[in-house]
Design a protein around this motif. Sequence first.
Motif, PDB file in Angstrom:
ATOM      1  N   PHE A 193      41.379  43.574  38.364  1.00  0.00           N
ATOM      2  CA  PHE A 193      40.358  44.505  38.808  1.00  0.00           C
ATOM      3  C   PHE A 193      39.131  44.313  37.921  1.00  0.00           C
ATOM      4  N   GLU A 194      37.982  44.634  38.450  1.00  0.00           N
ATOM      5  CA  GLU A 194      36.747  44.516  37.675  1.00  0.00           C
ATOM      6  C   GLU A 194      36.643  45.675  36.689  1.00  0.00           C
ATOM      7  N   THR A 195      36.896  45.369  35.410  1.00  0.00           N
ATOM      8  CA  THR A 195      36.825  46.354  34.337  1.00  0.00           C
ATOM      9  C   THR A 195      36.172  45.706  33.123  1.00  0.00           C
ATOM     10  N   PRO A 196      35.785  46.509  32.123  1.00  0.00           N
ATOM     11  CA  PRO A 196      35.253  45.907  30.894  1.00  0.00           C
ATOM     12  C   PRO A 196      36.237  44.933  30.243  1.00  0.00           C
ATOM     13  N   LEU A 197      37.548  45.175  30.422  1.00  0.00           N
ATOM     14  CA  LEU A 197      38.567  44.317  29.828  1.00  0.00           C
ATOM     15  C   LEU A 197      38.628  42.942  30.491  1.00  0.00           C
ATOM     16  N   THR A 198      38.273  42.861  31.776  1.00  0.00           N
ATOM     17  CA  THR A 198      38.402  41.592  32.511  1.00  0.00           C
ATOM     18  C   THR A 198      37.059  40.931  32.809  1.00  0.00           C
ATOM     19  N   LYS A 199      35.961  41.579  32.455  1.00  0.00           N
ATOM     20  CA  LYS A 199      34.634  41.100  32.842  1.00  0.00           C
ATOM     21  C   LYS A 199      34.397  39.640  32.455  1.00  0.00           C
ATOM     22  N   GLU A 200      34.667  39.301  31.211  1.00  0.00           N
ATOM     23  CA  GLU A 200      34.405  37.938  30.742  1.00  0.00           C
ATOM     24  C   GLU A 200      35.271  36.915  31.470  1.00  0.00           C
ATOM     25  N   LEU A 201      36.539  37.245  31.694  1.00  0.00           N
ATOM     26  CA  LEU A 201      37.433  36.327  32.403  1.00  0.00           C
ATOM     27  C   LEU A 201      36.969  36.061  33.823  1.00  0.00           C
ATOM     28  N   LEU A 202      36.549  37.114  34.508  1.00  0.00           N
ATOM     29  CA  LEU A 202      36.161  36.969  35.906  1.00  0.00           C
ATOM     30  C   LEU A 202      34.837  36.243  36.070  1.00  0.00           C
ATOM     31  N   GLU A 203      34.084  36.112  34.985  1.00  0.00           N
ATOM     32  CA  GLU A 203      32.849  35.337  35.042  1.00  0.00           C
ATOM     33  C   GLU A 203      33.112  33.836  34.929  1.00  0.00           C
ATOM     34  N   ASP A 204      34.353  33.453  34.579  1.00  0.00           N
ATOM     35  CA  ASP A 204      34.760  32.046  34.515  1.00  0.00           C
ATOM     36  C   ASP A 204      35.168  31.615  35.926  1.00  0.00           C
ATOM     37  N   GLU A 205      34.350  30.818  36.574  1.00  0.00           N
ATOM     38  CA  GLU A 205      34.579  30.463  37.981  1.00  0.00           C
ATOM     39  C   GLU A 205      35.899  29.730  38.187  1.00  0.00           C
ATOM     40  N   HIS A 206      36.296  28.893  37.242  1.00  0.00           N
ATOM     41  CA  HIS A 206      37.566  28.177  37.376  1.00  0.00           C
ATOM     42  C   HIS A 206      38.740  29.142  37.312  1.00  0.00           C
ATOM     43  N   TYR A 207      38.691  30.050  36.350  1.00  0.00           N
ATOM     44  CA  TYR A 207      39.776  31.028  36.220  1.00  0.00           C
ATOM     45  C   TYR A 207      39.823  31.941  37.441  1.00  0.00           C
ATOM     46  N   LEU A 208      38.648  32.366  37.909  1.00  0.00           N
ATOM     47  CA  LEU A 208      38.590  33.208  39.089  1.00  0.00           C
ATOM     48  C   LEU A 208      39.179  32.501  40.300  1.00  0.00           C
ATOM     49  N   SER A 209      38.919  31.207  40.442  1.00  0.00           N
ATOM     50  CA  SER A 209      39.458  30.461  41.592  1.00  0.00           C
ATOM     51  C   SER A 209      40.974  30.408  41.530  1.00  0.00           C
ATOM     52  N   GLN A 210      41.556  30.336  40.321  1.00  0.00           N
ATOM     53  CA  GLN A 210      43.009  30.357  40.173  1.00  0.00           C
ATOM     54  C   GLN A 210      43.580  31.709  40.605  1.00  0.00           C
ATOM     55  N   ILE A 211      42.867  32.765  40.236  1.00  0.00           N
ATOM     56  CA  ILE A 211      43.307  34.114  40.628  1.00  0.00           C
ATOM     57  C   ILE A 211      43.295  34.264  42.145  1.00  0.00           C
ATOM     58  N   LEU A 212      42.196  33.883  42.759  1.00  0.00           N
ATOM     59  CA  LEU A 212      42.056  34.060  44.206  1.00  0.00           C
ATOM     60  C   LEU A 212      43.025  33.176  44.982  1.00  0.00           C
ATOM     61  N   ALA A 213      43.396  32.033  44.414  1.00  0.00           N
ATOM     62  CA  ALA A 213      44.304  31.117  45.100  1.00  0.00           C
ATOM     63  C   ALA A 213      45.680  31.726  45.338  1.00  0.00           C
ATOM     64  N   VAL A 214      46.093  32.676  44.477  1.00  0.00           N
ATOM     65  CA  VAL A 214      47.424  33.279  44.625  1.00  0.00           C
ATOM     66  C   VAL A 214      47.327  34.734  45.097  1.00  0.00           C
ATOM     67  N   THR A 215      46.147  35.137  45.543  1.00  0.00           N
ATOM     68  CA  THR A 215      45.939  36.507  46.028  1.00  0.00           C
ATOM     69  C   THR A 215      45.693  36.476  47.528  1.00  0.00           C
ATOM     70  N   PRO A 216      46.643  36.935  48.347  1.00  0.00           N
ATOM     71  CA  PRO A 216      46.460  36.866  49.792  1.00  0.00           C
ATOM     72  C   PRO A 216      45.176  37.521  50.301  1.00  0.00           C
ATOM     73  N   LEU A 217      44.715  38.589  49.667  1.00  0.00           N
ATOM     74  CA  LEU A 217      43.484  39.235  50.117  1.00  0.00           C
ATOM     75  C   LEU A 217      42.223  38.518  49.636  1.00  0.00           C
ATOM     76  N   LYS A 218      42.393  37.488  48.795  1.00  0.00           N
ATOM     77  CA  LYS A 218      41.303  36.580  48.397  1.00  0.00           C
ATOM     78  C   LYS A 218      40.133  37.273  47.709  1.00  0.00           C
ATOM     79  N   ARG A 219      40.421  38.283  46.911  1.00  0.00           N
ATOM     80  CA  ARG A 219      39.386  38.930  46.113  1.00  0.00           C
ATOM     81  C   ARG A 219      40.054  39.714  45.000  1.00  0.00           C
ATOM     82  N   VAL A 220      39.300  40.010  43.957  1.00  0.00           N
ATOM     83  CA  VAL A 220      39.793  40.911  42.927  1.00  0.00           C
ATOM     84  C   VAL A 220      39.583  42.347  43.398  1.00  0.00           C
ATOM     85  N   GLY A 221      40.274  43.274  42.759  1.00  0.00           N
ATOM     86  CA  GLY A 221      40.182  44.667  43.181  1.00  0.00           C
ATOM     87  C   GLY A 221      39.022  45.403  42.538  1.00  0.00           C
ATOM     88  N   GLN A 222      38.603  46.472  43.185  1.00  0.00           N
ATOM     89  CA  GLN A 222      37.643  47.419  42.622  1.00  0.00           C
ATOM     90  C   GLN A 222      38.436  48.612  42.094  1.00  0.00           C
TER      91      GLN A 222
END
Length: 257
Positions: A193-222
Amino acid sequence: MDLPSFGLEGKKAIITGAGRGIGRALAIGFSKAGAEVILCSRTRSELEHVRNEIENNGGRASIFTLDVTDTSAIQQTVHDIYEDHGSIDVLVNNAGMNIRSKASDVTEDEWVKIMDTNVKSAFMMSQSVGARMQEQNKGGSILSVSSVAGHVALKTGVVYAASKAAMIQMTKVLAFEWGNSNIRVNSIGPWYFETPLTKELLEDEHYLSQILAVTPLKRVGQVEELVGPALFLSSDAASYVTGQTLFVDGGMTINGF
C-alpha cells in the motif's frame, strides 16, 4: 431480519500508530463509521493533525502519546484511557516498522527493535486492553495489522516476516483464550500500500514491476481500501468471526512472490 451493522456508532476505539499511513486512514474511517477514536503514537504533532481532520468532519478523537515498545507506558496509557473514557470497545494494533536487512546481515539490535515494535507491542496492548474488556463484561474486538509477509516468503526481510507470522499466530491463540469473554481477535494482512514506509520502494520502477507481476489486480493498494476490511472485522457485522486473518492483497497470495 435486519441487516447486520457495519458501523461503529457509540463505540470507542484505540488505534496505535495513528499519526500517518494505515493508522491515519483507519482512524479517519472509523470516525466516519461513528466511533470515538483514541489516537496513539510517539509523535504528538502527527496525532494533532489527524485529530483536527476528524473533528473538522464532525467526529470525536482524543490523543495519547505512547511508545508502544515500553510495556510500563502501555499499561499506564491504557489505565489513563479507561479513566478518561470509561470503557473500550475496539483495539487496533497498527504500530509497526521494518529494517530491510538480508538474513546474514541482521544485527541483534535490529531483531529486538522490529520484534518489540511489531509483536511485543501488539501483545502488550492486547493483554492490557483485553483484561479491561473482560472486566467490562460486554465483549470487544481486537484487530492487528499483520502482513502477507507473515504468510508467504517475500523480499521484505526475515525479521519483519517472522514478526508478522507471529502476529497471525498470536491472533489465533488470543481468540481461542478470550472467546468465552466474547472478545473477538482478528487481523488483516496487507500487501503493498502507498504509505510513508513503502514510498521509497514504490518509486523503484523495477521493484514496482515485480510487485505488479504477482498482483492480479495489477496495482498497489490505497490505504483507504483497508478501512472496509478493518471496519467489518471490528463491527457487529463480524460478530461470529474470530481468530482469522483477512488478506487485503489484490489477490497476491494466490501467487506468492
